[in-house]
Write a protein that holds these residues in place. Sequence first.
Motif, PDB file in Angstrom:
ATOM      1  N   GLU A  62     100.621  39.089  30.772  1.00 12.63           N
ATOM      2  CA  GLU A  62      99.463  39.832  30.282  1.00 12.63           C
ATOM      3  C   GLU A  62      98.995  39.198  28.978  1.00 12.63           C
ATOM      4  O   GLU A  62      99.695  39.257  27.962  1.00 12.63           O
ATOM      5  CB  GLU A  62      99.836  41.298  30.056  1.00 12.63           C
ATOM      6  CG  GLU A  62      98.684  42.150  29.564  1.00 12.63           C
ATOM      7  CD  GLU A  62      99.120  43.565  29.258  1.00 12.63           C
ATOM      8  OE1 GLU A  62      98.531  44.501  29.805  1.00 12.63           O
ATOM      9  OE2 GLU A  62     100.077  43.717  28.468  1.00 12.63           O
ATOM     10  N   PHE A  63      97.833  38.577  29.004  1.00 12.35           N
ATOM     11  CA  PHE A  63      97.145  38.013  27.838  1.00 12.35           C
ATOM     12  C   PHE A  63      97.774  36.728  27.319  1.00 12.35           C
ATOM     13  O   PHE A  63      97.067  35.760  27.047  1.00 12.35           O
ATOM     14  CB  PHE A  63      97.039  39.030  26.699  1.00 12.35           C
ATOM     15  CG  PHE A  63      96.380  40.324  27.088  1.00 12.35           C
ATOM     16  CD1 PHE A  63      95.156  40.337  27.732  1.00 12.35           C
ATOM     17  CD2 PHE A  63      97.011  41.533  26.823  1.00 12.35           C
ATOM     18  CE1 PHE A  63      94.554  41.533  28.094  1.00 12.35           C
ATOM     19  CE2 PHE A  63      96.413  42.731  27.189  1.00 12.35           C
ATOM     20  CZ  PHE A  63      95.177  42.734  27.819  1.00 12.35           C
ATOM     21  N   ARG A  76     104.612  42.061  32.364  1.00 17.22           N
ATOM     22  CA  ARG A  76     104.599  43.471  32.733  1.00 17.22           C
ATOM     23  C   ARG A  76     104.799  43.618  34.234  1.00 17.22           C
ATOM     24  O   ARG A  76     104.364  42.781  35.017  1.00 17.22           O
ATOM     25  CB  ARG A  76     103.271  44.143  32.341  1.00 17.22           C
ATOM     26  CG  ARG A  76     103.126  44.409  30.860  1.00 17.22           C
ATOM     27  CD  ARG A  76     101.934  45.281  30.561  1.00 17.22           C
ATOM     28  NE  ARG A  76     101.765  45.464  29.117  1.00 17.22           N
ATOM     29  CZ  ARG A  76     102.381  46.407  28.403  1.00 17.22           C
ATOM     30  NH1 ARG A  76     103.178  47.270  29.024  1.00 17.22           N
ATOM     31  NH2 ARG A  76     102.193  46.512  27.107  1.00 17.22           N
ATOM     32  N   TRP A  77     105.477  44.725  34.604  1.00 10.12           N
ATOM     33  CA  TRP A  77     105.498  45.139  35.995  1.00 10.12           C
ATOM     34  C   TRP A  77     104.124  45.696  36.375  1.00 10.12           C
ATOM     35  O   TRP A  77     103.325  46.045  35.490  1.00 10.12           O
ATOM     36  CB  TRP A  77     106.553  46.219  36.220  1.00 10.12           C
ATOM     37  CG  TRP A  77     107.980  45.798  36.025  1.00 10.12           C
ATOM     38  CD1 TRP A  77     108.817  46.228  35.043  1.00 10.12           C
ATOM     39  CD2 TRP A  77     108.739  44.901  36.836  1.00 10.12           C
ATOM     40  NE1 TRP A  77     110.058  45.640  35.191  1.00 10.12           N
ATOM     41  CE2 TRP A  77     110.043  44.820  36.285  1.00 10.12           C
ATOM     42  CE3 TRP A  77     108.443  44.140  37.968  1.00 10.12           C
ATOM     43  CZ2 TRP A  77     111.043  44.026  36.831  1.00 10.12           C
ATOM     44  CZ3 TRP A  77     109.447  43.354  38.521  1.00 10.12           C
ATOM     45  CH2 TRP A  77     110.725  43.292  37.958  1.00 10.12           C
ATOM     46  N   LEU A  78     103.873  45.805  37.646  1.00 11.31           N
ATOM     47  CA  LEU A  78     102.572  46.288  38.105  1.00 11.31           C
ATOM     48  C   LEU A  78     102.308  47.747  37.745  1.00 11.31           C
ATOM     49  O   LEU A  78     101.158  48.198  37.779  1.00 11.31           O
ATOM     50  CB  LEU A  78     102.444  46.094  39.624  1.00 11.31           C
ATOM     51  CG  LEU A  78     102.293  44.639  40.081  1.00 11.31           C
ATOM     52  CD1 LEU A  78     102.319  44.559  41.602  1.00 11.31           C
ATOM     53  CD2 LEU A  78     101.014  44.022  39.531  1.00 11.31           C
ATOM     54  N   ASP A  79     103.345  48.506  37.402  1.00 12.54           N
ATOM     55  CA  ASP A  79     103.119  49.880  36.966  1.00 12.54           C
ATOM     56  C   ASP A  79     102.815  49.970  35.473  1.00 12.54           C
ATOM     57  O   ASP A  79     102.677  51.059  34.919  1.00 12.54           O
ATOM     58  CB  ASP A  79     104.304  50.772  37.315  1.00 12.54           C
ATOM     59  CG  ASP A  79     105.579  50.394  36.562  1.00 12.54           C
ATOM     60  OD1 ASP A  79     105.574  49.376  35.826  1.00 12.54           O
ATOM     61  OD2 ASP A  79     106.590  51.104  36.717  1.00 12.54           O
ATOM     62  N   GLY A  80     102.697  48.811  34.808  1.00 11.67           N
ATOM     63  CA  GLY A  80     102.352  48.779  33.398  1.00 11.67           C
ATOM     64  C   GLY A  80     103.515  48.718  32.444  1.00 11.67           C
ATOM     65  O   GLY A  80     103.337  48.503  31.246  1.00 11.67           O
ATOM     66  N   GLU A  81     104.746  48.889  32.957  1.00 12.23           N
ATOM     67  CA  GLU A  81     105.916  48.837  32.089  1.00 12.23           C
ATOM     68  C   GLU A  81     106.217  47.397  31.672  1.00 12.23           C
ATOM     69  O   GLU A  81     106.082  46.466  32.474  1.00 12.23           O
ATOM     70  CB  GLU A  81     107.132  49.434  32.792  1.00 12.23           C
ATOM     71  CG  GLU A  81     107.064  50.941  32.971  1.00 12.23           C
ATOM     72  CD  GLU A  81     107.044  51.660  31.635  1.00 12.23           C
ATOM     73  OE1 GLU A  81     107.884  51.351  30.771  1.00 12.23           O
ATOM     74  OE2 GLU A  81     106.155  52.528  31.461  1.00 12.23           O
ATOM     75  N   ASP A 120     103.791  27.904  30.347  1.00 13.61           N
ATOM     76  CA  ASP A 120     102.348  28.059  30.400  1.00 13.61           C
ATOM     77  C   ASP A 120     101.834  27.704  31.792  1.00 13.61           C
ATOM     78  O   ASP A 120     102.235  26.695  32.377  1.00 13.61           O
ATOM     79  CB  ASP A 120     101.696  27.136  29.357  1.00 13.61           C
ATOM     80  CG  ASP A 120     100.238  27.463  29.127  1.00 13.61           C
ATOM     81  OD1 ASP A 120      99.791  28.541  29.564  1.00 13.61           O
ATOM     82  OD2 ASP A 120      99.551  26.639  28.489  1.00 13.61           O
ATOM     83  N   GLY A 121     100.972  28.549  32.346  1.00 13.48           N
ATOM     84  CA  GLY A 121     100.405  28.303  33.670  1.00 13.48           C
ATOM     85  C   GLY A 121     101.243  28.844  34.809  1.00 13.48           C
ATOM     86  O   GLY A 121     100.828  28.760  35.963  1.00 13.48           O
ATOM     87  N   GLU A 122     102.420  29.394  34.506  1.00  9.79           N
ATOM     88  CA  GLU A 122     103.268  30.002  35.527  1.00  9.79           C
ATOM     89  C   GLU A 122     103.333  31.497  35.224  1.00  9.79           C
ATOM     90  O   GLU A 122     104.222  31.975  34.527  1.00  9.79           O
ATOM     91  CB  GLU A 122     104.644  29.346  35.543  1.00  9.79           C
ATOM     92  CG  GLU A 122     104.564  27.864  35.908  1.00  9.79           C
ATOM     93  CD  GLU A 122     105.929  27.192  36.023  1.00  9.79           C
ATOM     94  OE1 GLU A 122     106.950  27.839  35.705  1.00  9.79           O
ATOM     95  OE2 GLU A 122     105.958  26.012  36.425  1.00  9.79           O
ATOM     96  N   ASP A 123     102.361  32.222  35.758  1.00  7.78           N
ATOM     97  CA  ASP A 123     102.084  33.582  35.310  1.00  7.78           C
ATOM     98  C   ASP A 123     102.543  34.669  36.273  1.00  7.78           C
ATOM     99  O   ASP A 123     102.291  35.859  36.024  1.00  7.78           O
ATOM    100  CB  ASP A 123     100.581  33.745  35.077  1.00  7.78           C
ATOM    101  CG  ASP A 123     100.062  32.824  33.985  1.00  7.78           C
ATOM    102  OD1 ASP A 123     100.814  32.585  33.022  1.00  7.78           O
ATOM    103  OD2 ASP A 123      98.920  32.337  34.100  1.00  7.78           O
ATOM    104  N   CYS A 124     103.188  34.305  37.386  1.00  5.04           N
ATOM    105  CA  CYS A 124     103.649  35.294  38.362  1.00  5.04           C
ATOM    106  C   CYS A 124     105.153  35.160  38.555  1.00  5.04           C
ATOM    107  O   CYS A 124     105.714  34.068  38.428  1.00  5.04           O
ATOM    108  CB  CYS A 124     102.918  35.103  39.694  1.00  5.04           C
ATOM    109  SG  CYS A 124     101.151  35.478  39.609  1.00  5.04           S
ATOM    110  N   ALA A 125     105.790  36.281  38.876  1.00  5.62           N
ATOM    111  CA  ALA A 125     107.248  36.330  38.937  1.00  5.62           C
ATOM    112  C   ALA A 125     107.751  36.370  40.373  1.00  5.62           C
ATOM    113  O   ALA A 125     107.126  36.988  41.246  1.00  5.62           O
ATOM    114  CB  ALA A 125     107.760  37.547  38.181  1.00  5.62           C
ATOM    115  N   ALA A 126     108.895  35.733  40.608  1.00 11.76           N
ATOM    116  CA  ALA A 126     109.514  35.720  41.929  1.00 11.76           C
ATOM    117  C   ALA A 126     111.026  35.738  41.778  1.00 11.76           C
ATOM    118  O   ALA A 126     111.579  35.182  40.821  1.00 11.76           O
ATOM    119  CB  ALA A 126     109.084  34.486  42.715  1.00 11.76           C
ATOM    120  N   MET A 127     111.694  36.394  42.730  1.00  9.69           N
ATOM    121  CA  MET A 127     113.156  36.322  42.808  1.00  9.69           C
ATOM    122  C   MET A 127     113.512  35.023  43.505  1.00  9.69           C
ATOM    123  O   MET A 127     113.079  34.774  44.631  1.00  9.69           O
ATOM    124  CB  MET A 127     113.714  37.525  43.556  1.00  9.69           C
ATOM    125  CG  MET A 127     113.510  38.838  42.821  1.00  9.69           C
ATOM    126  SD  MET A 127     114.168  40.297  43.704  1.00  9.69           S
ATOM    127  CE  MET A 127     115.950  40.012  43.578  1.00  9.69           C
TER     128      MET A 127
END
Length: 311
Positions: free
Chosen positions: A94-95, A101-106, A123-130
């Motif tokens: 986020e920003f 942040r999790w998708l519920d905002g936490e 930088d440029g790796e903005d999504c999380a994966a297991m």
Amino acid sequence: MHVRTVLLVALVGAAAGQVCYPPYQVVGDVCIYLNTEIPSTWQEARDLCSSLAGDGATSDLAIFPSCDTFSNFAGYLALTAPPNSTFWVGAHTEFTVNNWRWLDGEPLATGVPYWAYSEGHDDGEDCAAMDGNRRLQVADYDCEEPRFSICSMPLLRQHDTTHKSSSHHRECPYGSVEVGDFCYWFSNDRTYWWDAEDYCRTHYSSNMGELFAPSSCDEFTKVAHHMEVAERDKSHWVGASDISGHQEWFWVNGDPVPGGPPFWATDSPSNHLTSGPNDFCALMSNTKRFYLVDGKCNDENYFICKLHYVE
């Protein structure tokens, strides 16, 4: 199958004790769908999850609100998912870099207990994966890379399982600090694991002292985050050892230490059955963001005593 038919099947299943809409299934206290057939971008994975929910229901990429839910699900995934697979989950920057942040905002802090120790700030790796190559700890990826995904939706009935900590103030023994629900003493000198364990038991006998053995992954997380601030240049012995030399790790209180999340760094333990009984002991490593690594018990390290309140 038509959406109304799916709903009917779901409701019949719910009456029989099943509480998830197909194709979701109950895993712990949530409904999960594991997509191992259609790799997609992170946003496409969100769209897929939403499309599977059915009328009047909501679904999205999976989030893990507690250390327990994450570590339990990682164990489930290790048994059911294709080896070395990577799965999108519901977390995004986020920003700025490293503001997750999790998708519920936490908020989702990097480091213990979710992240592989070196991940979360590229930088440029903005999504999380297991990540199956990191023992299913979380790593950051380019959101446009194709990955499998984990969808989740609530059970038909939800119960508030939020843990409420005691607000009762307790005095910590001199020189120790309160972190969460316990007091801890952090040594200023290094010693062998055996001497550290003996010191905690004898010096703090009135507080039932022991070499740090967490009662939960939440406790482990709190101590790790405290150490990143207050003990960031030191690695510390904790109360775990390989009792047989065959990767059978136990805490000093007799509980087994599970492999993988949430305790171990992704490349540990690494003694690979080359030791004898009690040759290797565990420490929280400052170079691995205070995840556990294994070391020779006769090496000298700082150590942590856990002190129990005596009412």
